[in-house]
Design a protein around this motif. Structure first.
Motif, PDB file in Angstrom:
ATOM      1  N   VAL A  52      29.199 -40.106 -42.661  1.00  0.00           N
ATOM      2  CA  VAL A  52      29.059 -38.709 -43.080  1.00  0.00           C
ATOM      3  C   VAL A  52      28.930 -38.628 -44.597  1.00  0.00           C
ATOM      4  CG1 VAL A  52      30.162 -36.441 -43.114  1.00  0.00           C
ATOM      5  CG2 VAL A  52      30.336 -37.885 -41.083  1.00  0.00           C
ATOM      6  N   LEU A  53      29.756 -39.365 -45.305  1.00  0.00           N
ATOM      7  CA  LEU A  53      29.708 -39.380 -46.768  1.00  0.00           C
ATOM      8  C   LEU A  53      28.346 -39.856 -47.258  1.00  0.00           C
ATOM      9  CD1 LEU A  53      31.124 -39.190 -49.560  1.00  0.00           C
ATOM     10  CD2 LEU A  53      31.881 -41.564 -49.201  1.00  0.00           C
ATOM     11  N   SER A  54      27.841 -40.933 -46.691  1.00  0.00           N
ATOM     12  CA  SER A  54      26.542 -41.464 -47.088  1.00  0.00           C
ATOM     13  C   SER A  54      25.426 -40.455 -46.842  1.00  0.00           C
ATOM     14  CB  SER A  54      26.259 -42.762 -46.321  1.00  0.00           C
ATOM     15  OG  SER A  54      24.972 -43.255 -46.621  1.00  0.00           O
ATOM     16  N   CYS A  55      25.476 -39.789 -45.697  1.00  0.00           N
ATOM     17  CA  CYS A  55      24.449 -38.792 -45.375  1.00  0.00           C
ATOM     18  C   CYS A  55      24.520 -37.589 -46.315  1.00  0.00           C
ATOM     19  CB  CYS A  55      24.589 -38.345 -43.926  1.00  0.00           C
ATOM     20  SG  CYS A  55      24.163 -39.623 -42.722  1.00  0.00           S
ATOM     21  N   LEU A  56      25.733 -37.212 -46.709  1.00  0.00           N
ATOM     22  CA  LEU A  56      25.874 -36.114 -47.668  1.00  0.00           C
ATOM     23  C   LEU A  56      25.249 -36.470 -49.007  1.00  0.00           C
ATOM     24  CD1 LEU A  56      29.438 -34.542 -47.242  1.00  0.00           C
ATOM     25  CD2 LEU A  56      27.232 -33.389 -47.093  1.00  0.00           C
ATOM     26  N   HIS A  57      25.501 -37.675 -49.482  1.00  0.00           N
ATOM     27  CA  HIS A  57      24.899 -38.120 -50.742  1.00  0.00           C
ATOM     28  C   HIS A  57      23.377 -38.039 -50.668  1.00  0.00           C
ATOM     29  CE1 HIS A  57      28.713 -40.686 -51.669  1.00  0.00           C
ATOM     30  NE2 HIS A  57      28.831 -39.470 -52.156  1.00  0.00           N
ATOM     31  N   LYS A  58      22.811 -38.508 -49.554  1.00  0.00           N
ATOM     32  CA  LYS A  58      21.358 -38.505 -49.391  1.00  0.00           C
ATOM     33  C   LYS A  58      20.811 -37.083 -49.300  1.00  0.00           C
ATOM     34  CE  LYS A  58      21.362 -42.963 -46.979  1.00  0.00           C
ATOM     35  NZ  LYS A  58      21.172 -43.627 -45.655  1.00  0.00           N
ATOM     36  N   ALA A  59      21.505 -36.224 -48.555  1.00  0.00           N
ATOM     37  CA  ALA A  59      21.042 -34.848 -48.392  1.00  0.00           C
ATOM     38  C   ALA A  59      21.082 -34.092 -49.715  1.00  0.00           C
ATOM     39  CB  ALA A  59      21.892 -34.127 -47.352  1.00  0.00           C
ATOM     40  N   MET A  60      22.140 -34.301 -50.492  1.00  0.00           N
ATOM     41  CA  MET A  60      22.249 -33.618 -51.776  1.00  0.00           C
ATOM     42  C   MET A  60      21.148 -34.057 -52.732  1.00  0.00           C
ATOM     43  SD  MET A  60      26.390 -33.554 -52.250  1.00  0.00           S
ATOM     44  CE  MET A  60      27.404 -32.439 -51.265  1.00  0.00           C
ATOM     45  N   ALA A  61      20.805 -35.339 -52.688  1.00  0.00           N
ATOM     46  CA  ALA A  61      19.703 -35.828 -53.523  1.00  0.00           C
ATOM     47  C   ALA A  61      18.390 -35.204 -53.082  1.00  0.00           C
ATOM     48  CB  ALA A  61      19.638 -37.346 -53.445  1.00  0.00           C
ATOM     49  N   GLU A  62      18.220 -35.036 -51.773  1.00  0.00           N
ATOM     50  CA  GLU A  62      16.994 -34.423 -51.248  1.00  0.00           C
ATOM     51  C   GLU A  62      16.880 -32.971 -51.689  1.00  0.00           C
ATOM     52  OE1 GLU A  62      15.207 -33.044 -46.921  1.00  0.00           O
ATOM     53  OE2 GLU A  62      16.397 -34.889 -47.022  1.00  0.00           O
ATOM     54  N   ILE A  63      17.986 -32.232 -51.636  1.00  0.00           N
ATOM     55  CA  ILE A  63      17.969 -30.831 -52.056  1.00  0.00           C
ATOM     56  C   ILE A  63      17.755 -30.720 -53.560  1.00  0.00           C
ATOM     57  CG2 ILE A  63      19.405 -28.768 -52.284  1.00  0.00           C
ATOM     58  CD1 ILE A  63      18.281 -29.211 -49.498  1.00  0.00           C
ATOM     59  N   GLY A  64      18.384 -31.616 -54.319  1.00  0.00           N
ATOM     60  CA  GLY A  64      18.150 -31.661 -55.758  1.00  0.00           C
ATOM     61  C   GLY A  64      19.022 -30.747 -56.588  1.00  0.00           C
ATOM     62  N   THR A  65      20.056 -30.150 -56.004  1.00  0.00           N
ATOM     63  CA  THR A  65      20.996 -29.356 -56.795  1.00  0.00           C
ATOM     64  C   THR A  65      21.808 -30.292 -57.673  1.00  0.00           C
ATOM     65  OG1 THR A  65      21.157 -27.722 -55.020  1.00  0.00           O
ATOM     66  CG2 THR A  65      22.894 -27.699 -56.688  1.00  0.00           C
ATOM     67  N   SER A  66      21.930 -29.968 -58.941  1.00  0.00           N
ATOM     68  CA  SER A  66      22.636 -30.860 -59.858  1.00  0.00           C
ATOM     69  C   SER A  66      24.111 -30.958 -59.476  1.00  0.00           C
ATOM     70  CB  SER A  66      22.498 -30.367 -61.296  1.00  0.00           C
ATOM     71  OG  SER A  66      23.094 -29.093 -61.450  1.00  0.00           O
ATOM     72  N   PRO A  67      24.730 -32.116 -59.662  1.00  0.00           N
ATOM     73  CA  PRO A  67      26.144 -32.288 -59.294  1.00  0.00           C
ATOM     74  C   PRO A  67      27.076 -31.284 -59.952  1.00  0.00           C
ATOM     75  CG  PRO A  67      25.129 -34.422 -59.701  1.00  0.00           C
ATOM     76  CD  PRO A  67      24.124 -33.387 -60.118  1.00  0.00           C
ATOM     77  N   ASP A  68      26.738 -30.824 -61.174  1.00  0.00           N
ATOM     78  CA  ASP A  68      27.624 -29.875 -61.840  1.00  0.00           C
ATOM     79  C   ASP A  68      27.416 -28.440 -61.362  1.00  0.00           C
ATOM     80  OD1 ASP A  68      25.149 -29.587 -62.975  1.00  0.00           O
ATOM     81  OD2 ASP A  68      25.854 -29.532 -65.048  1.00  0.00           O
ATOM     82  N   ASN A  69      26.535 -28.262 -60.378  1.00  0.00           N
ATOM     83  CA  ASN A  69      26.371 -26.959 -59.741  1.00  0.00           C
ATOM     84  C   ASN A  69      26.813 -26.994 -58.284  1.00  0.00           C
ATOM     85  OD1 ASN A  69      25.415 -25.131 -61.713  1.00  0.00           O
ATOM     86  ND2 ASN A  69      23.424 -26.119 -61.685  1.00  0.00           N
ATOM     87  N   MET A  70      27.717 -27.924 -57.990  1.00  0.00           N
ATOM     88  CA  MET A  70      28.217 -28.072 -56.631  1.00  0.00           C
ATOM     89  C   MET A  70      29.729 -28.187 -56.651  1.00  0.00           C
ATOM     90  SD  MET A  70      25.466 -30.778 -55.057  1.00  0.00           S
ATOM     91  CE  MET A  70      25.819 -30.304 -53.380  1.00  0.00           C
ATOM     92  N   ALA A  71      30.351 -27.689 -55.573  1.00  0.00           N
ATOM     93  CA  ALA A  71      31.799 -27.833 -55.402  1.00  0.00           C
ATOM     94  C   ALA A  71      32.069 -28.233 -53.960  1.00  0.00           C
ATOM     95  CB  ALA A  71      32.517 -26.527 -55.732  1.00  0.00           C
ATOM     96  N   VAL A  72      32.905 -29.240 -53.784  1.00  0.00           N
ATOM     97  CA  VAL A  72      33.265 -29.720 -52.447  1.00  0.00           C
ATOM     98  C   VAL A  72      34.755 -29.446 -52.244  1.00  0.00           C
ATOM     99  CG1 VAL A  72      33.319 -31.683 -50.880  1.00  0.00           C
ATOM    100  CG2 VAL A  72      31.485 -31.501 -52.576  1.00  0.00           C
ATOM    101  N   ILE A  73      35.070 -28.627 -51.249  1.00  0.00           N
ATOM    102  CA  ILE A  73      36.439 -28.194 -50.974  1.00  0.00           C
ATOM    103  C   ILE A  73      36.908 -28.836 -49.669  1.00  0.00           C
ATOM    104  CG2 ILE A  73      37.966 -26.194 -50.830  1.00  0.00           C
ATOM    105  CD1 ILE A  73      36.192 -26.232 -53.352  1.00  0.00           C
ATOM    106  N   SER A  74      38.189 -29.191 -49.604  1.00  0.00           N
ATOM    107  CA  SER A  74      38.717 -29.742 -48.351  1.00  0.00           C
ATOM    108  C   SER A  74      40.154 -29.298 -48.154  1.00  0.00           C
ATOM    109  CB  SER A  74      38.635 -31.275 -48.362  1.00  0.00           C
ATOM    110  OG  SER A  74      39.547 -31.820 -49.305  1.00  0.00           O
ATOM    111  N   GLY A  75      40.657 -29.535 -46.942  1.00  0.00           N
ATOM    112  CA  GLY A  75      42.049 -29.220 -46.629  1.00  0.00           C
ATOM    113  C   GLY A  75      42.873 -30.492 -46.613  1.00  0.00           C
ATOM    114  N   ILE A  76      43.454 -30.810 -45.462  1.00  0.00           N
ATOM    115  CA  ILE A  76      44.258 -32.018 -45.312  1.00  0.00           C
ATOM    116  C   ILE A  76      43.777 -32.777 -44.075  1.00  0.00           C
ATOM    117  CG2 ILE A  76      46.575 -32.916 -44.839  1.00  0.00           C
ATOM    118  CD1 ILE A  76      46.260 -31.922 -47.657  1.00  0.00           C
ATOM    119  N   GLY A  77      43.727 -34.094 -44.198  1.00  0.00           N
ATOM    120  CA  GLY A  77      43.298 -34.934 -43.088  1.00  0.00           C
ATOM    121  C   GLY A  77      42.463 -36.085 -43.607  1.00  0.00           C
ATOM    122  N   CYS A  78      42.095 -36.986 -42.717  1.00  0.00           N
ATOM    123  CA  CYS A  78      41.260 -38.114 -43.140  1.00  0.00           C
ATOM    124  C   CYS A  78      39.958 -37.621 -43.759  1.00  0.00           C
ATOM    125  CB  CYS A  78      40.954 -39.022 -41.945  1.00  0.00           C
ATOM    126  SG  CYS A  78      42.387 -39.890 -41.275  1.00  0.00           S
TER     127      CYS A  78
END
Length: 333
Positions: free
Chosen positions: A25-51
């Motif tokens: 999942v992590l690898s696919c996210l990296h690839k998808a974000m590169a495809e979309i082309g949004t700069s890393p400083d214009n993104m936020a990844v939020i999570s709760g608790i768990g693996c």
């Protein structure tokens, strides 16, 4: 600028068990974000608790590892305050659908412009193997030694029941299609929920093998694409038709069924009746993968800012000083 997957990777060591589906999942996210082309400083990844909620540490973006089940609430606040950035919520079946269930359904109902990645391994992995809200009835675990006596949530049913406008389902062993789904999620305006069937090698190994194994995947699953016939099978000779008010799997060329009888997938249909039927397929029917529903609708964050602008335009006071000096004023000497 153009970006590559490595631009979205942090320098942190990835702390998941070897073989865990979260790696894919992590690898696919990296690839998808590169495809979309949004700069890393214009993104936020939020999570709760768990693996699954470790994921923000492995992203070269803004991130927030919040508390159990509250990721959707925090992500809603981030997106409402900063509608200009791309906000991703990474969560698991326990984090999202148990303690976080209320936040999840209201984020979907409000149509907050979030990309929700819901990793479903049907187990609590981080806390060592208790059954989760998606575990099947009768599932034996550390917290249900004689089998569970309750029916599970189906993430698709919950999403569409909350009036969701985007729902997709992918598997951790199909990187190409999962990457494409994440990219489509990022392009969708509004709450976009992607359920990813992931494997927990330690506490629930093989829970999705009836769908994900290469030897059976073609016969036991169907990948839906908007505008295309709903065809599946190793020889691409099976399809879905409506039999009265129910879906039916048929073999093309048998019992009088031809290609013309096979349904065409319309992910943009506003009525979600058929989408729900597709999402809930099981038993003799193949499990639906791909983008099941993708419908445009007003988003919460844009509507909030539009409302604020409309109210401000009608007000005479545009600052605190203007408000204090408006109306009747007097001076005390």
């Amino acid at each position: 600028m153009t970006y590559s997957p490595k631009d979205y990777k942090s320098d942190q060591y990835v702390r998941w068990c070897p073989g865990c589906g979260d790696h894919a999942v992590l690898s696919c996210l990296h690839k998808a974000m590169a495809e979309i082309g949004t700069s890393p400083d214009n993104m936020a990844v939020i999570s709760g608790i768990g693996c699954s909620s470790r994921l923000p540490y492995y992203m070269n973006t803004y991130g927030f590892h919040t508390i159990h089940g509250r990721g959707a609430a925090i992500a809603t606040g981030v997106k409402t305050a900063r509608p200009d950035i791309s906000v991703w919520l990474v969560t698991g079946d326990g984090d999202c659908l148990a303690i976080g269930g209320n936040h999840f359904i209201h984020a979907v109902r409000r149509n907050v412009d979030l990309n929700v990645v819901l990793m479903n391994n049907k187990i609590y992995g981080l806390t060592k193997g208790q059954y989760s809200p998606t575990s099947d009835r009768g599932f034996v675990s550390k917290s249900s030694p004689y089998g569970t006596v309750e029916d599970p949530f189906v993430p698709a049913e919950l999403t569409l029941g909350a009036r969701g406008n985007f729902f997709a389902r992918g598997i951790d062993t199909d990187a190409a299609n999962l990457t494409a789904i994440f990219a489509a999620s990022a392009r969708h305006r509004g709450a976009a929920v992607t359920e990813v069937l992931v494997n927990c090698v330690i506490f629930n190994n093989g829970t999705h093998t009836g769908i994900t194994d290469r030897e059976v995947r073609a016969e036991r699953s169907i990948f839906l694409r908007h505008g295309e016939k709903m065809i599946f099978g190793k020889n691409r000779d099976k399809g879905l038709v409506l039999d009265g008010l129910k879906l039916k799997a048929v073999t093309i060329g048998e019992d009088g069924y031809t290609m013309d009888d096979i349904l065409v997938h319309d992910a943009h249909e506003r009525d979600n009746t058929l989408h729900l039927m597709l999402a809930m397929m099981s038993g003799d029917l193949p499990v639906a993968l791909g983008i099941i529903r993708d419908v445009d609708a007003p988003t919460y964050d844009e509507s909030v800012h539009q409302q604020i602008a409309e109210v401000k335009a009608k007000k005479k006071a545009h600052s605190l000083r203007d408000m204090l000096l408006s109306g009747d004023t007097w001076e005390v000497k």
